[in-house]
Design a protein around this motif. Structure first.
Motif, PDB file in Angstrom:
ATOM      1  N   PRO A  20      28.839  37.100  38.010  1.00  0.00           N
ATOM      2  CA  PRO A  20      29.869  38.033  37.554  1.00  0.00           C
ATOM      3  C   PRO A  20      31.275  37.536  37.876  1.00  0.00           C
ATOM      4  O   PRO A  20      31.471  36.851  38.893  1.00  0.00           O
ATOM      5  CB  PRO A  20      29.569  39.322  38.328  1.00  0.00           C
ATOM      6  CG  PRO A  20      28.450  39.031  39.239  1.00  0.00           C
ATOM      7  CD  PRO A  20      28.068  37.610  39.136  1.00  0.00           C
ATOM      8  N   PRO A  75      29.820  39.737  32.616  1.00  0.00           N
ATOM      9  CA  PRO A  75      29.235  40.955  33.175  1.00  0.00           C
ATOM     10  C   PRO A  75      27.710  40.897  33.102  1.00  0.00           C
ATOM     11  O   PRO A  75      27.147  40.409  32.117  1.00  0.00           O
ATOM     12  CB  PRO A  75      29.789  42.061  32.261  1.00  0.00           C
ATOM     13  CG  PRO A  75      31.054  41.484  31.701  1.00  0.00           C
ATOM     14  CD  PRO A  75      30.790  40.021  31.529  1.00  0.00           C
ATOM     15  N   GLU A 123      34.674  42.043  37.710  1.00  0.00           N
ATOM     16  CA  GLU A 123      33.497  42.902  37.811  1.00  0.00           C
ATOM     17  C   GLU A 123      33.218  43.320  39.254  1.00  0.00           C
ATOM     18  O   GLU A 123      32.309  44.113  39.498  1.00  0.00           O
ATOM     19  CB  GLU A 123      32.281  42.172  37.245  1.00  0.00           C
ATOM     20  CG  GLU A 123      32.268  42.058  35.739  1.00  0.00           C
ATOM     21  CD  GLU A 123      31.935  43.372  35.046  1.00  0.00           C
ATOM     22  OE1 GLU A 123      30.813  43.886  35.225  1.00  0.00           O
ATOM     23  OE2 GLU A 123      32.816  43.895  34.332  1.00  0.00           O
TER      24      GLU A 123
END
Length: 275
Positions: A189, A220, A193
Protein backbone atom coordinates in the motif's frame (compact mmCIF):
# COMPACT_ATOMS: atom_id res chain seq x y z
CA UNK A 1 20.97 1.42 30.98
CA UNK A 2 23.53 3.54 29.10
CA UNK A 3 22.38 6.24 26.66
CA UNK A 4 23.40 9.50 25.02
CA UNK A 5 21.34 12.42 26.35
CA UNK A 6 21.97 15.75 24.59
CA UNK A 7 25.56 14.75 23.66
CA UNK A 8 26.28 13.45 27.15
CA UNK A 9 27.00 9.79 27.90
CA UNK A 10 24.92 8.62 30.87
CA UNK A 11 24.85 5.29 32.65
CA UNK A 12 22.01 6.21 35.00
CA UNK A 13 18.47 7.01 33.91
CA UNK A 14 17.38 9.50 36.59
CA UNK A 15 18.89 12.62 34.99
CA UNK A 16 17.18 12.29 31.65
CA UNK A 17 13.94 10.96 33.18
CA UNK A 18 13.56 14.12 35.25
CA UNK A 19 13.83 16.14 32.03
CA UNK A 20 11.63 13.94 29.88
CA UNK A 21 8.74 12.61 31.97
CA UNK A 22 6.27 15.17 30.54
CA UNK A 23 7.04 14.17 26.95
CA UNK A 24 7.19 10.46 27.77
CA UNK A 25 3.78 10.42 29.44
CA UNK A 26 2.12 12.77 26.93
CA UNK A 27 3.50 10.84 23.96
CA UNK A 28 4.91 14.03 22.44
CA UNK A 29 8.09 12.72 20.86
CA UNK A 30 9.48 11.50 17.55
CA UNK A 31 11.43 8.26 17.13
CA UNK A 32 13.85 7.30 14.39
CA UNK A 33 15.73 4.04 13.86
CA UNK A 34 18.97 3.27 12.02
CA UNK A 35 20.87 0.00 11.69
CA UNK A 36 24.53 -0.16 12.66
CA UNK A 37 26.59 -2.79 10.82
CA UNK A 38 30.31 -3.26 11.53
CA UNK A 39 30.53 0.30 12.82
CA UNK A 40 28.73 1.86 9.82
CA UNK A 41 25.25 3.40 9.83
CA UNK A 42 23.08 1.93 7.06
CA UNK A 43 20.98 4.38 4.98
CA UNK A 44 21.98 7.10 7.45
CA UNK A 45 21.26 10.07 5.15
CA UNK A 46 17.68 8.91 4.50
CA UNK A 47 17.16 8.24 8.21
CA UNK A 48 18.42 11.69 9.18
CA UNK A 49 16.26 13.61 6.70
CA UNK A 50 13.25 11.49 7.67
CA UNK A 51 13.81 12.47 11.32
CA UNK A 52 14.09 16.18 10.46
CA UNK A 53 10.91 16.06 8.36
CA UNK A 54 9.06 14.35 11.24
CA UNK A 55 10.20 17.03 13.71
CA UNK A 56 8.83 19.75 11.41
CA UNK A 57 5.50 17.94 11.13
CA UNK A 58 5.35 17.86 14.94
CA UNK A 59 6.04 21.62 14.97
CA UNK A 60 9.31 21.21 16.83
CA UNK A 61 11.89 23.92 16.19
CA UNK A 62 15.03 22.10 15.08
CA UNK A 63 18.19 23.27 16.92
CA UNK A 64 21.09 24.31 14.71
CA UNK A 65 23.21 21.65 16.44
CA UNK A 66 21.03 18.85 15.03
CA UNK A 67 23.36 18.07 12.14
CA UNK A 68 23.83 14.62 10.56
CA UNK A 69 27.48 14.71 11.64
CA UNK A 70 26.56 15.38 15.28
CA UNK A 71 24.03 12.54 15.50
CA UNK A 72 26.34 10.13 13.69
CA UNK A 73 29.25 10.92 16.00
CA UNK A 74 27.04 10.42 19.07
CA UNK A 75 25.76 7.05 17.85
CA UNK A 76 29.31 5.91 17.14
CA UNK A 77 30.43 7.17 20.58
CA UNK A 78 27.71 5.08 22.23
CA UNK A 79 28.71 2.14 20.04
CA UNK A 80 32.30 2.46 21.28
CA UNK A 81 31.25 2.82 24.94
CA UNK A 82 29.03 -0.27 24.74
CA UNK A 83 31.47 -2.25 22.56
CA UNK A 84 28.68 -2.82 20.02
CA UNK A 85 29.60 -2.59 16.34
CA UNK A 86 26.27 -4.09 15.24
CA UNK A 87 22.81 -3.14 16.45
CA UNK A 88 19.84 -0.84 16.12
CA UNK A 89 20.22 2.84 17.01
CA UNK A 90 17.10 4.57 18.30
CA UNK A 91 16.92 8.38 18.35
CA UNK A 92 14.09 9.96 20.34
CA UNK A 93 13.58 13.73 20.05
CA UNK A 94 11.17 15.66 22.30
CA UNK A 95 10.48 18.93 24.10
CA UNK A 96 12.12 18.80 27.52
CA UNK A 97 10.47 19.89 30.76
CA UNK A 98 12.35 23.18 31.10
CA UNK A 99 10.58 26.53 30.82
CA UNK A 100 12.13 27.03 27.38
CA UNK A 101 10.82 23.60 26.26
CA UNK A 102 14.02 22.98 24.32
CA UNK A 103 14.19 20.12 21.84
CA UNK A 104 16.30 17.40 23.43
CA UNK A 105 17.21 13.93 22.29
CA UNK A 106 18.10 10.48 23.60
CA UNK A 107 20.09 7.87 21.70
CA UNK A 108 19.87 4.20 22.61
CA UNK A 109 21.73 1.31 20.99
CA UNK A 110 19.95 -2.05 21.00
CA UNK A 111 21.89 -5.26 20.49
CA UNK A 112 20.05 -6.63 17.43
CA UNK A 113 21.15 -8.70 14.44
CA UNK A 114 21.35 -6.50 11.33
CA UNK A 115 18.01 -6.54 9.45
CA UNK A 116 17.06 -9.85 11.00
CA UNK A 117 14.61 -12.15 9.22
CA UNK A 118 12.09 -13.72 11.59
CA UNK A 119 8.97 -15.83 11.09
CA UNK A 120 5.52 -15.26 12.53
CA UNK A 121 3.34 -18.35 12.70
CA UNK A 122 0.13 -16.42 12.08
CA UNK A 123 -1.19 -12.93 11.43
CA UNK A 124 -4.72 -11.52 11.59
CA UNK A 125 -6.54 -8.27 10.86
CA UNK A 126 -7.21 -5.83 13.69
CA UNK A 127 -10.55 -4.15 12.93
CA UNK A 128 -11.57 -2.50 16.21
CA UNK A 129 -9.74 0.77 15.47
CA UNK A 130 -8.99 2.16 12.00
CA UNK A 131 -6.15 4.32 10.70
CA UNK A 132 -7.18 7.65 9.18
CA UNK A 133 -4.24 8.62 6.92
CA UNK A 134 -3.04 12.16 7.65
CA UNK A 135 0.08 14.26 8.16
CA UNK A 136 1.10 12.39 11.32
CA UNK A 137 -0.16 8.85 10.72
CA UNK A 138 2.91 7.88 8.66
CA UNK A 139 5.67 8.98 11.05
CA UNK A 140 7.26 7.31 14.10
CA UNK A 141 5.38 8.95 16.95
CA UNK A 142 3.09 7.59 19.67
CA UNK A 143 0.12 5.88 18.01
CA UNK A 144 -2.44 4.54 20.54
CA UNK A 145 -3.70 2.04 17.95
CA UNK A 146 -0.33 0.26 18.14
CA UNK A 147 -0.70 -0.28 21.89
CA UNK A 148 -4.25 -1.62 21.63
CA UNK A 149 -3.35 -3.81 18.64
CA UNK A 150 -0.32 -5.12 20.54
CA UNK A 151 -2.55 -6.28 23.37
CA UNK A 152 -4.91 -7.93 20.87
CA UNK A 153 -1.94 -9.73 19.31
CA UNK A 154 -0.75 -10.98 22.74
CA UNK A 155 -4.21 -12.23 23.65
CA UNK A 156 -4.32 -14.20 20.40
CA UNK A 157 -0.69 -15.39 20.62
CA UNK A 158 0.43 -13.49 17.53
CA UNK A 159 3.61 -11.50 16.87
CA UNK A 160 1.90 -8.91 14.65
CA UNK A 161 -1.48 -7.87 13.20
CA UNK A 162 -2.47 -6.01 10.04
CA UNK A 163 -4.15 -2.63 10.56
CA UNK A 164 -6.85 -1.26 8.24
CA UNK A 165 -7.57 2.32 7.16
CA UNK A 166 -10.92 4.13 7.22
CA UNK A 167 -11.79 2.60 3.83
CA UNK A 168 -11.31 -0.90 5.33
CA UNK A 169 -8.23 -1.42 3.15
CA UNK A 170 -4.76 -2.51 4.30
CA UNK A 171 -2.75 0.36 5.83
CA UNK A 172 0.22 -1.30 7.53
CA UNK A 173 0.94 -3.72 10.33
CA UNK A 174 1.71 -2.93 13.94
CA UNK A 175 5.43 -3.49 13.28
CA UNK A 176 5.96 -2.19 9.75
CA UNK A 177 4.74 -2.10 6.16
CA UNK A 178 2.95 -4.97 4.43
CA UNK A 179 4.30 -6.60 1.25
CA UNK A 180 2.56 -9.32 -0.76
CA UNK A 181 4.22 -11.57 -3.36
CA UNK A 182 2.09 -12.91 -6.21
CA UNK A 183 4.02 -14.59 -9.05
CA UNK A 184 6.65 -12.02 -10.14
CA UNK A 185 4.84 -8.99 -8.67
CA UNK A 186 5.29 -7.48 -5.21
CA UNK A 187 2.44 -5.32 -3.91
CA UNK A 188 2.37 -2.83 -1.05
CA UNK A 189 0.00 0.00 0.00
CA UNK A 190 1.12 3.61 -0.59
CA UNK A 191 1.67 6.20 2.16
CA UNK A 192 -1.72 7.73 1.27
CA UNK A 193 -3.37 4.46 2.39
CA UNK A 194 -1.72 4.54 5.82
CA UNK A 195 1.71 2.97 5.21
CA UNK A 196 4.62 4.23 7.32
CA UNK A 197 7.34 6.51 5.95
CA UNK A 198 10.49 4.43 6.36
CA UNK A 199 14.10 4.61 5.17
CA UNK A 200 14.16 0.80 4.93
CA UNK A 201 10.94 0.82 2.87
CA UNK A 202 12.27 3.50 0.53
CA UNK A 203 15.54 1.67 -0.12
CA UNK A 204 13.88 -1.74 -0.38
CA UNK A 205 11.59 -0.44 -3.13
CA UNK A 206 14.60 1.03 -4.92
CA UNK A 207 16.37 -2.34 -4.57
CA UNK A 208 13.35 -4.18 -6.05
CA UNK A 209 13.23 -1.88 -9.07
CA UNK A 210 16.96 -1.79 -9.77
CA UNK A 211 18.35 -5.16 -8.68
CA UNK A 212 15.59 -7.77 -9.06
CA UNK A 213 13.31 -9.16 -11.76
CA UNK A 214 10.21 -8.44 -9.64
CA UNK A 215 7.65 -5.85 -10.70
CA UNK A 216 6.79 -3.56 -7.80
CA UNK A 217 3.24 -2.19 -7.60
CA UNK A 218 2.06 0.32 -5.03
CA UNK A 219 -1.72 0.38 -4.85
CA UNK A 220 -4.69 0.19 -2.46
CA UNK A 221 -5.22 -3.37 -1.23
CA UNK A 222 -8.24 -5.08 0.27
CA UNK A 223 -7.81 -7.64 3.09
CA UNK A 224 -8.79 -10.34 0.58
CA UNK A 225 -5.58 -9.69 -1.39
CA UNK A 226 -3.64 -11.33 1.45
CA UNK A 227 -5.51 -14.61 1.00
CA UNK A 228 -4.61 -14.81 -2.71
CA UNK A 229 -0.88 -14.16 -2.17
CA UNK A 230 1.91 -16.74 -2.33
CA UNK A 231 3.98 -14.97 0.33
CA UNK A 232 3.37 -12.19 2.85
CA UNK A 233 6.00 -10.29 4.81
CA UNK A 234 6.32 -7.23 7.03
CA UNK A 235 9.25 -4.83 6.71
CA UNK A 236 9.99 -2.21 9.35
CA UNK A 237 12.81 0.12 10.37
CA UNK A 238 13.00 -1.37 13.86
CA UNK A 239 12.02 -4.99 13.21
CA UNK A 240 13.68 -5.97 9.94
CA UNK A 241 11.62 -8.53 8.00
CA UNK A 242 8.91 -10.79 9.39
CA UNK A 243 7.77 -13.65 7.12
CA UNK A 244 4.15 -14.67 7.67
CA UNK A 245 3.35 -18.39 7.64
CA UNK A 246 -0.42 -18.28 8.04
CA UNK A 247 -3.46 -16.00 7.94
CA UNK A 248 -6.67 -17.68 9.02
CA UNK A 249 -7.05 -20.73 6.75
CA UNK A 250 -4.35 -19.69 4.29
CA UNK A 251 -0.72 -20.82 4.54
CA UNK A 252 2.19 -19.02 2.89
CA UNK A 253 5.65 -19.91 1.69
CA UNK A 254 8.67 -17.91 2.89
CA UNK A 255 11.23 -19.00 0.28
CA UNK A 256 11.23 -15.91 -1.96
CA UNK A 257 11.07 -13.54 1.01
CA UNK A 258 14.16 -15.11 2.58
CA UNK A 259 16.11 -14.93 -0.70
CA UNK A 260 15.03 -11.34 -1.28
CA UNK A 261 16.05 -10.22 2.21
CA UNK A 262 19.46 -11.86 1.97
CA UNK A 263 20.06 -10.02 -1.32
CA UNK A 264 18.72 -6.77 0.16
CA UNK A 265 21.12 -7.02 3.10
CA UNK A 266 24.00 -7.38 0.63
CA UNK A 267 22.64 -4.42 -1.35
CA UNK A 268 22.36 -2.28 1.81
CA UNK A 269 25.95 -3.01 2.84
CA UNK A 270 27.40 -2.43 -0.65
CA UNK A 271 25.40 0.77 -1.16
CA UNK A 272 26.64 2.08 2.17
CA UNK A 273 30.28 1.44 1.19
CA UNK A 274 29.80 3.27 -2.10
CA UNK A 275 28.56 6.45 -0.37
Amino acid sequence: MAIIFNQEYLEEGSVFFNNTKKSIFSGYYVNSFCWLFQGDLIFWEDTYFQLMASLRKMRMEIPISFTPEMFKSQILLLSEKLSLSNGLAKISAFRDDSRQEKISFIIELIDEKFLSISKSSEIDFFKEILIYPNLLSAIEIFHPINEVASQYAKENEMVDVILLNNEKRIARSMKGNVFLIRENIIYSPPISEGAMISSIRKNFIQFLREKTSFIYKEEPMSPFSVQSSAEVFILGDKTGAISILKSRKNSFSTHQTELLMKKFIGYAISTNKDE
